[in-house]
Design a protein around this motif. Structure first.
Motif, PDB file in Angstrom:
ATOM      1  N   ARG A 125      45.387  36.697   4.026  1.00 17.77           N
ATOM      2  CA  ARG A 125      44.403  36.695   2.934  1.00 17.77           C
ATOM      3  C   ARG A 125      43.183  35.901   3.378  1.00 17.77           C
ATOM      4  O   ARG A 125      43.308  34.825   3.968  1.00 17.77           O
ATOM      5  N   ALA A 126      42.001  36.419   3.086  1.00 13.77           N
ATOM      6  CA  ALA A 126      40.758  35.759   3.484  1.00 13.77           C
ATOM      7  C   ALA A 126      39.695  36.036   2.439  1.00 13.77           C
ATOM      8  O   ALA A 126      39.853  36.871   1.557  1.00 13.77           O
ATOM      9  N   ARG A 127      38.591  35.321   2.564  1.00  8.88           N
ATOM     10  CA  ARG A 127      37.434  35.494   1.692  1.00  8.88           C
ATOM     11  C   ARG A 127      36.336  36.192   2.476  1.00  8.88           C
ATOM     12  O   ARG A 127      36.145  35.929   3.662  1.00  8.88           O
ATOM     13  N   PHE A 128      35.628  37.096   1.817  1.00 12.54           N
ATOM     14  CA  PHE A 128      34.655  37.950   2.486  1.00 12.54           C
ATOM     15  C   PHE A 128      33.300  37.878   1.804  1.00 12.54           C
ATOM     16  O   PHE A 128      33.208  37.790   0.573  1.00 12.54           O
ATOM     17  N   ASP A 129      32.255  37.926   2.630  1.00 15.99           N
ATOM     18  CA  ASP A 129      30.907  38.190   2.122  1.00 15.99           C
ATOM     19  C   ASP A 129      30.788  39.686   1.869  1.00 15.99           C
ATOM     20  O   ASP A 129      31.104  40.498   2.748  1.00 15.99           O
ATOM     21  N   ARG A 130      30.325  40.040   0.694  1.00 15.15           N
ATOM     22  CA  ARG A 130      30.185  41.461   0.337  1.00 15.15           C
ATOM     23  C   ARG A 130      28.724  41.859   0.409  1.00 15.15           C
ATOM     24  O   ARG A 130      27.868  41.243  -0.223  1.00 15.15           O
ATOM     25  N   VAL A 131      28.445  42.887   1.195  1.00 17.90           N
ATOM     26  CA  VAL A 131      27.075  43.376   1.376  1.00 17.90           C
ATOM     27  C   VAL A 131      27.007  44.813   0.882  1.00 17.90           C
ATOM     28  O   VAL A 131      27.742  45.678   1.364  1.00 17.90           O
ATOM     29  N   ILE A 132      26.142  45.070  -0.085  1.00 17.66           N
ATOM     30  CA  ILE A 132      25.950  46.426  -0.608  1.00 17.66           C
ATOM     31  C   ILE A 132      24.718  47.011   0.045  1.00 17.66           C
ATOM     32  O   ILE A 132      23.599  46.568  -0.205  1.00 17.66           O
ATOM     33  N   GLY A 133      24.920  47.993   0.926  1.00 11.63           N
ATOM     34  CA  GLY A 133      23.799  48.619   1.609  1.00 11.63           C
ATOM     35  C   GLY A 133      23.061  49.608   0.730  1.00 11.63           C
ATOM     36  O   GLY A 133      21.837  49.667   0.715  1.00 11.63           O
TER      37      GLY A 133
END
Length: 238
Positions: free
Chosen positions: A201-209
């Motif tokens: 389990r990890a934390r992610f930066d979410r990028v909406i292109g």
């Protein structure tokens, strides 16, 4: 050099190029920012060692009992990769560990095969949908072509409802913000036929292109040093 689209996409959209530039910048910054940046250093190294871990990992049970709320609260997205040692890998995405997944899918890839891929410096998992349903967000599509590090490994369908086994994993990890380990099997038959349940389990930066593209970039906790970078792409072809 101009940045080209990834070889496993037949798309030349500005959104894809923007995502690839984002990954390139994060890799360039690794030499100047060793204490922050991308979670490969700690969690992925733990995930690679899972074949040597034994069952009886009680850390998850302790965390899930004591913390019904997520340990970390920010705008990061939670991503969980889990699966039986002898089975296939699942990918679940949550807004935070206390909520049910907004996206869950079984990847056409064995757990052991993914652990081998983790030995490389960069792991890119891409999900490409060839359908475009009106008024649906990209993560709401159902049928996906799956790629791992440039190789197409098959197709899969997003889960509409979770199975009992998937619900068991998500519920057991409610108090876990990041980490990797082994969950105890629910019965002896599961352990004998499928092996132990492993998770990362990890934390992610979410990028909406754009409305047809999103990307998740795994976050390193400060002080973890350099390690494998994991990126997950969601693309809807036109």
């Amino acid at each position: 050099m101009p940045i080209r689209s990834s070889p496993f996409f037949n798309m030349e959209t500005s959104a894809v190029l923007s995502m690839l530039r984002h990954t390139g910048k994060s890799m360039d910054s690794k030499h100047s920012k060793k204490s922050s940046g991308s979670i490969g250093g700690g969690v992925l190294k733990m995930f690679k060692l899972l074949p040597m871990l034994s069952s009886g990992c009680k850390m998850v049970n302790l965390l899930s009992r004591g913390h019904r709320k997520p340990l970390l609260k920010d705008f990061a997205t939670t991503g969980t990769i889990f699966g039986f040692r002898k089975g296939r890998v699942f990918l679940a995405i949550q807004e935070d560990p206390h909520c049910l997944p907004t996206f869950i899918i079984e990847l056409p890839m064995l757990t052991s095969a993914l652990q081998k891929e983790m030995a490389s410096e960069t792991v890119r998992i891409a999900l490409e949908s060839e359908t475009k349903t009106p008024r649906k967000k990209v993560l709401e599509e159902f049928v996906w072509g799956i790629y791992c590090n440039g190789r197409k490994i098959g197709y899969s369908i997003r889960r509409k409802n979770m199975s009992e086994e998937e619900m068991y994993v998500i519920d057991a990890l409610r108090g876990v913000s990041m980490g990797a380990g082994v969950l105890p099997c629910r019965d002896q038959y599961e352990q004998e036929t499928e092996g132990e349940m492993t998770y990362m389990r990890a934390r992610f930066d979410r990028v909406i292109g754009s409305k047809d593209s999103e990307a998740l970039y795994m976050i390193n906790p400060e002080g973890s040093g350099q390690g494998t970078e994991l990126s997950i792409f969601f693309l809807r072809s036109h």
